[in-house]
Design an enzyme around this catalytic site. Structure first.
Site, PDB file in Angstrom:
ATOM      1  N   TRP A  22      16.541 -24.196  60.023  1.00  0.00           N
ATOM      2  CA  TRP A  22      15.975 -22.871  59.378  1.00  0.00           C
ATOM      3  C   TRP A  22      16.843 -21.692  60.075  1.00  0.00           C
ATOM      4  O   TRP A  22      16.506 -20.751  59.885  1.00  0.00           O
ATOM      5  CB  TRP A  22      14.525 -22.837  59.596  1.00  0.00           C
ATOM      6  CG  TRP A  22      14.104 -22.834  61.306  1.00  0.00           C
ATOM      7  CD1 TRP A  22      14.735 -23.379  62.051  1.00  0.00           C
ATOM      8  CD2 TRP A  22      12.886 -22.098  61.630  1.00  0.00           C
ATOM      9  NE1 TRP A  22      14.011 -23.219  63.282  1.00  0.00           N
ATOM     10  CE2 TRP A  22      13.010 -22.421  63.044  1.00  0.00           C
ATOM     11  CE3 TRP A  22      12.205 -21.238  61.260  1.00  0.00           C
ATOM     12  CZ2 TRP A  22      11.984 -21.801  63.953  1.00  0.00           C
ATOM     13  CZ3 TRP A  22      11.254 -20.677  62.117  1.00  0.00           C
ATOM     14  CH2 TRP A  22      11.348 -20.739  63.422  1.00  0.00           C
ATOM     15  N   ASP A  23      17.631 -22.067  61.356  1.00  0.00           N
ATOM     16  CA  ASP A  23      18.168 -21.209  62.111  1.00  0.00           C
ATOM     17  C   ASP A  23      19.028 -20.116  61.124  1.00  0.00           C
ATOM     18  O   ASP A  23      19.008 -18.948  61.254  1.00  0.00           O
ATOM     19  CB  ASP A  23      19.277 -21.831  62.983  1.00  0.00           C
ATOM     20  CG  ASP A  23      18.468 -22.764  63.765  1.00  0.00           C
ATOM     21  OD1 ASP A  23      17.609 -23.498  63.589  1.00  0.00           O
ATOM     22  OD2 ASP A  23      19.109 -22.991  65.032  1.00  0.00           O
ATOM     23  N   GLU A 151       7.483 -26.214  68.476  1.00  0.00           N
ATOM     24  CA  GLU A 151       7.608 -28.053  68.709  1.00  0.00           C
ATOM     25  C   GLU A 151       6.872 -28.430  70.080  1.00  0.00           C
ATOM     26  O   GLU A 151       6.876 -29.733  70.023  1.00  0.00           O
ATOM     27  CB  GLU A 151       9.054 -28.471  68.887  1.00  0.00           C
ATOM     28  CG  GLU A 151       9.785 -27.979  67.668  1.00  0.00           C
ATOM     29  CD  GLU A 151      11.366 -28.152  67.492  1.00  0.00           C
ATOM     30  OE1 GLU A 151      11.938 -28.251  68.410  1.00  0.00           O
ATOM     31  OE2 GLU A 151      11.849 -28.060  66.553  1.00  0.00           O
ATOM     32  N   LYS A 263       6.751 -23.708  72.905  1.00  0.00           N
ATOM     33  CA  LYS A 263       8.067 -23.782  73.444  1.00  0.00           C
ATOM     34  C   LYS A 263       8.787 -22.582  72.638  1.00  0.00           C
ATOM     35  O   LYS A 263       9.598 -21.790  73.367  1.00  0.00           O
ATOM     36  CB  LYS A 263       8.677 -25.019  72.436  1.00  0.00           C
ATOM     37  CG  LYS A 263       9.999 -25.302  72.805  1.00  0.00           C
ATOM     38  CD  LYS A 263      10.482 -26.559  71.906  1.00  0.00           C
ATOM     39  CE  LYS A 263      12.170 -26.568  71.929  1.00  0.00           C
ATOM     40  NZ  LYS A 263      12.513 -27.600  71.186  1.00  0.00           N
ATOM     41  N   GLN A 264       8.419 -22.219  71.466  1.00  0.00           N
ATOM     42  CA  GLN A 264       8.929 -21.013  70.917  1.00  0.00           C
ATOM     43  C   GLN A 264       7.943 -20.202  69.988  1.00  0.00           C
ATOM     44  O   GLN A 264       7.159 -20.967  69.646  1.00  0.00           O
ATOM     45  CB  GLN A 264      10.117 -21.456  70.049  1.00  0.00           C
ATOM     46  CG  GLN A 264       9.915 -22.439  69.079  1.00  0.00           C
ATOM     47  CD  GLN A 264      10.988 -23.259  68.517  1.00  0.00           C
ATOM     48  OE1 GLN A 264      10.960 -24.275  69.018  1.00  0.00           O
ATOM     49  NE2 GLN A 264      11.750 -22.721  67.569  1.00  0.00           N
TER      50      GLN A 264
HETATM   51  O1  IFM Z   1      15.940 -25.190  64.616  1.00  0.00           O
HETATM   52  C1  IFM Z   1      15.647 -25.266  65.872  1.00  0.00           C
HETATM   53  C2  IFM Z   1      14.431 -25.596  66.300  1.00  0.00           C
HETATM   54  O2  IFM Z   1      13.553 -24.386  66.058  1.00  0.00           O
HETATM   55  C3  IFM Z   1      14.152 -25.865  67.872  1.00  0.00           C
HETATM   56  N1  IFM Z   1      15.039 -26.785  68.313  1.00  0.00           N
HETATM   57  C4  IFM Z   1      16.607 -26.615  67.991  1.00  0.00           C
HETATM   58  C5  IFM Z   1      16.823 -26.426  66.477  1.00  0.00           C
HETATM   59  C6  IFM Z   1      18.128 -26.030  66.029  1.00  0.00           C
HETATM   60  O3  IFM Z   1      18.469 -24.792  66.782  1.00  0.00           O
END
Ligand code: IFM
Length: 432
Positions: A22-23, A151, A263-264
């Site tokens: 999804w990046d 995650e 994590k994010q």
């Molecule tokens: O898409 C990301 C994910 O959100 C977090 N881990 C790395 C992936 C690739 O950049």
């Protein structure tokens, strides 16, 4: 380039084996949509090219419609660990979010009707089949067993980000298909034939969207990340030494999953992407709750934290995160630039200047700016193309200047007041 996507490391390194995530849609496409929309269109077309495989994959998962793979190189799911991979159903809604933004920004309804419509039908079908009407809660529409962007929580019920983005997906699908039916009857017939669209489908999507359960906690005045997140024990940040980060390399996932630790950006990402769905107070309360729990162990996080910090006026924080994002690769902040650059963070860095410090938003009709520059920045300047109008934005500590460089003109808004940039009135300047 047609027929290719942008992997999470671009072409700069071997990590993630050239795979797409999804990046591309959520972090990179905003930059491309506003600066070189043909590339954005090609990327969406590239996803469209994977629709048949996504249809097959939905069947594998026992669902109707299409399920785009979380991680892929050839249209097939390539995640090693389903809990932090396949279960990220939000990828469907992320792709549709990018499609909607692309169409609102460029006005390219031809693409929407010719390719987008089919993607919308199949993704909406997936959501309406994946969720269910809960007997326990006024028949609200629940989506269970999914992983959101964060995650550090996996396979949860009612991830707020997912439900909000799925709602956006369902409503956009319904609106687009209704428009095609009204304005392009021949194309509509073709699409109905190709997708076996049933006349009740659209009503089903709308109803699921109306009934979508969005977790909210009255006491805290925030949106819980999912059904159980706020009941968990908070992570012991005070006693976690710096060398234990990123946590995923030092603790078993099960240990991480049972704590409030992020994590994010997850709900905080929704505050940015769907900001018009939240009041300013809600944005602030949610940000203040989640930000201290966020490790930023993913390079996709700090750019979003910077944008939302700027939105709520926490400019020092916004600048701190901005530096972190800007130097992700230039300063090798994550210590792994040798494995490839962080493309999402690069796109996110562009976003934090434009959406964060310049306070830009675009509802498809008016390009709005609400600039707030951190004291360290003398001036920022960038260009955006919106419906064939190229505008230049220059913001310094004292003023903001908007200039029409090409095109017939467009509506802009500065700090809530609307103005028109036109061939006869090409520039507007305001004191800040
Ligand atoms: O898409 C990301 C994910 O959100 C977090 N881990 C790395 C992936 C690739 O950049």
């Amino acid at each position: 380039v047609e027929g290719a996507g942008v992997p999470s490391k671009g072409l700069t390194g071997q990590a993630y084996e050239g795979h797409y995530f999804w990046d591309m849609e959520i972090y990179l496409m905003p930059f491309l949509t506003y600066t070189d929309s043909l590339i954005a269109r090609n990327l969406l077309k590239f996803r469209y090219g994977m629709l048949d495989k996504a249809r097959d994959y939905a069947k594998t998962l026992n669902q109707k419609g299409a399920m785009f793979p979380w991680r892929t190189i050839n249209g097939e799911e390539a995640s090693a660990y389903y809990a932090a991979g396949t279960a990220q159903y939000h990828i469907n809604a992320d792709i549709i979010y990018a499609l909607k933004k692309y169409v609102n920004t460029t006005g390219d309804t031809d693409f929407l009707y010719e390719f987008g419509a089919e993607m919308l039908i199949e993704t909406a079908r997936l959501w309406s089949d994946l969720g269910f009407y809960s007997e326990r809660n006024g028949k609200k529409f629940y989506i269970h067993s999914v992983t959101g962007p964060d995650e550090y929580s996996a396979v949860v019920n009612n991830n707020a980000y997912t439900n909000l983005m799925a709602r956006n997906n369902l409503l956009f699908a319904a609106k687009t298909i209704e428009t095609v039916k009204k304005r392009k009857p021949n194309l509509y017939k073709k699409i109905v034939h190709k997708t076996n669209l049933d006349s009740n489908d659209i009503d089903a999507w709308k109803y699921a969207a109306i009934q979508m359960f969005i977790p909210y906690d009255d006491d805290l005045g925030i949106h819980p990340q999912d059904d159980v997140f706020i009941n968990k024990d908070k992570w012991d940040f005070v006693n976690t030494p710096i060398e234990k980060y990123p946590l995923l390399l030092n603790y078993h996932p099960l240990v991480i999953y049972r704590h409030q630790v992020i994590k994010q950006a997850d709900l905080v990402l929704a505050l940015f992407l769907l900001s018009s769905e939240f009041s300013q107070d809600e944005i602030k309360r949610n940000f203040e709750y989640y930000d201290p729990l966020t490790t930023g162990d993913s390079s996709l996080s700090v750019c979003i934290q910077s944008i939302v910090a700027a939105k709520v006026g926490l400019m020092d924080k916004a600048m701190e995160y901005a530096k972190h994002s800007l130097f992700m690769d230039l300063g090798d902040i994550a210590g792994n630039a040798k494995d490839g650059c962080h493309i999402a963070s690069m796109g996110g860095t562009w976003m934090l200047f434009v959406f964060g410090f310049a306070g830009f938003s675009n509802n498809g009709k008016v390009a709005s700016f609400n600039p707030k520059l951190p004291k360290e920045l003398e001036k920022i300047t960038f260009q955006l193309t919106i419906k064939k109008n190229l505008i230049q934005v220059e913001i310094d500590q004292k003023k903001a200047k908007y200039s029409l460089k090409k095109g017939n003109g467009l509506e802009i808004s500065h700090k809530g007041k609307e103005y028109k940039l036109s061939q006869t009135n090409k520039t507007k300047s305001f004191k800040i």
